[in-house]
Design an enzyme around this catalytic site. Structure first.
Site, PDB file in Angstrom:
ATOM      1  N   TYR A 101       3.627   4.124   0.482  1.00  0.00           N
ATOM      2  CA  TYR A 101       3.136   4.841   1.668  1.00  0.00           C
ATOM      3  C   TYR A 101       1.783   5.452   1.330  1.00  0.00           C
ATOM      4  O   TYR A 101       1.692   6.344   0.483  1.00  0.00           O
ATOM      5  CB  TYR A 101       4.144   5.911   2.056  1.00  0.00           C
ATOM      6  CG  TYR A 101       3.791   6.758   3.261  1.00  0.00           C
ATOM      7  CD1 TYR A 101       2.820   6.374   4.178  1.00  0.00           C
ATOM      8  CD2 TYR A 101       4.464   7.949   3.494  1.00  0.00           C
ATOM      9  CE1 TYR A 101       2.523   7.152   5.281  1.00  0.00           C
ATOM     10  CE2 TYR A 101       4.183   8.734   4.597  1.00  0.00           C
ATOM     11  CZ  TYR A 101       3.211   8.339   5.481  1.00  0.00           C
ATOM     12  OH  TYR A 101       2.916   9.123   6.567  1.00  0.00           O
ATOM     13  N   LYS A 149       2.972   0.943   3.907  1.00  0.00           N
ATOM     14  CA  LYS A 149       2.718   1.688   5.149  1.00  0.00           C
ATOM     15  C   LYS A 149       1.324   2.290   5.018  1.00  0.00           C
ATOM     16  O   LYS A 149       1.089   3.147   4.169  1.00  0.00           O
ATOM     17  CB  LYS A 149       3.779   2.765   5.357  1.00  0.00           C
ATOM     18  CG  LYS A 149       3.531   3.621   6.604  1.00  0.00           C
ATOM     19  CD  LYS A 149       4.583   4.724   6.703  1.00  0.00           C
ATOM     20  CE  LYS A 149       4.278   5.683   7.843  1.00  0.00           C
ATOM     21  NZ  LYS A 149       5.261   6.800   7.902  1.00  0.00           N
TER      22      LYS A 149
END
Length: 312
Positions: free
Chosen positions: A138, A167
């Site tokens: 992320y 992400k």
């Protein structure tokens, strides 16, 4: 690209707290999770920044993880945010998530000291080795203070076999294509920047990680359906309707804004945990008006949205 375990609309629930005691409200969490699944979310992702993971005690974190995954009951994939300040803590959370049946785990480099490349590699490699689950890196420099550029991410993925997803929340739309190209298509890329939803899909993102379905699920799902059907004009129209709302909930802070919206809809999730404060009255009124406008706008089939209509 390998077939990713997650795609489509990946919904991020808040963690409800009892308004009187401030303790985690697991019954409310189960209801909110059920709402997200019933609305048609393609996956559910507890314990991200929307879920106030950083403010939970470890026993609370475990209970939220268990309750969410038990409620989902494998009807859709689950992505559990396992980030912790330490590698040891992140590994512990990853193993808890695996034990409760998570589909995949997500790791933000949640650190105080800026990590060196060697430290980043060690951290992600150790967490990845702790379970057999696919790992999503992320990148959110706005919350972590660390910007993992595509070159860095691709290099990490080449060394860590189960790091297969990213992400990307930096706000730089060019990174979606760069991540795919630098990894020769091995990395599945997901959008974490709400206003970039349509541009991200057009640049190769396979999913949209968002808390917006907590308040406006059908509108978000309609945007994705329009994208998958190649209905560009419809997708652009839906995004135009959503943009003020998407910018608002991010700008006000997701836990504050989403919890205020849930209360407006008669689904109280309590206050965010301090140091966060509830959304001020003036902003709450703006949110009410946005939700009313979204509720009035018909879906592609002509039906009303329904859920987004505030009740108070």
């Amino acid at each position: 690209m390998t077939n990713p375990p997650l795609r489509g609309i990946i919904s991020y629930p808040v963690t409800p707290f009892d308004r009187a005691t401030g303790e985690v409200d697991l019954a409310a969490l189960s209801r909110l999770t059920e709402d997200l699944v019933s609305a048609g979310s393609h996956a559910v992702a507890p314990l991200g920044s929307t879920g106030e993971s950083a403010y939970l005690r470890e026993a609370e974190w475990d209970a939220v993880c268990a309750t969410t995954l038990q409620t989902v009951a494998a009807r859709v994939p689950t992505l559990v945010g396992v980030s912790h300040w330490s590698t040891e803590g992140t590994i512990r959370r990853a193993r808890v998530a695996a034990r409760h049946g998570a589909t995949a785990i997500m790791v933000l480099p949640q650190v105080y000291w800026k990590l060196t490349p060697a430290e980043l590699e060690q951290h992600y490699a150790a967490v990845a080795a702790a379970t057999d689950l696919p790992l999503m890196l992320y990148n959110n420099p706005g919350t972590s203070g660390v910007d993992l550029r595509p070159e860095t991410v691709a290099a990490l993925a080449r060394k860590i076999p189960n790091l297969t997803m990213v992400k990307e929340s930096s706000g730089d739309v060019t990174r979606f294509r760069s991540l795919r190209e630098l990894s020769d298509g091995a990395l599945s890329v997901y959008n974490g920047n709400n206003p970039l939803a349509l541009e991200a899909f057009r640049s190769g993102a396979v999913g949209w990680c968002t808390a917006a379905p907590c308040l406006a699920p059908q509108r978000v799902l309609e945007l994705y359906a329009a994208v998958t059907r190649g209905e560009d004009a419809r997708a652009e129209a839906v995004l135009a309707e959503l943009l003020p709302f998407l910018r608002f909930i991010v700008g006000q802070g997701l836990p504050r804004a989403v919890k205020a919206g849930l209360r407006l809809q008669g689904r109280d999730a309590g206050h965010p945990r301090t140091p966060l404060l509830p959304l001020p009255d003036r902003e709450r009124e703006r949110l009410r008006q946005m939700l009313e406008r979204l509720a009035r706008a018909p879906l592609a089939d002509g039906s009303a949205v329904g859920r987004a209509q505030p009740t108070a």
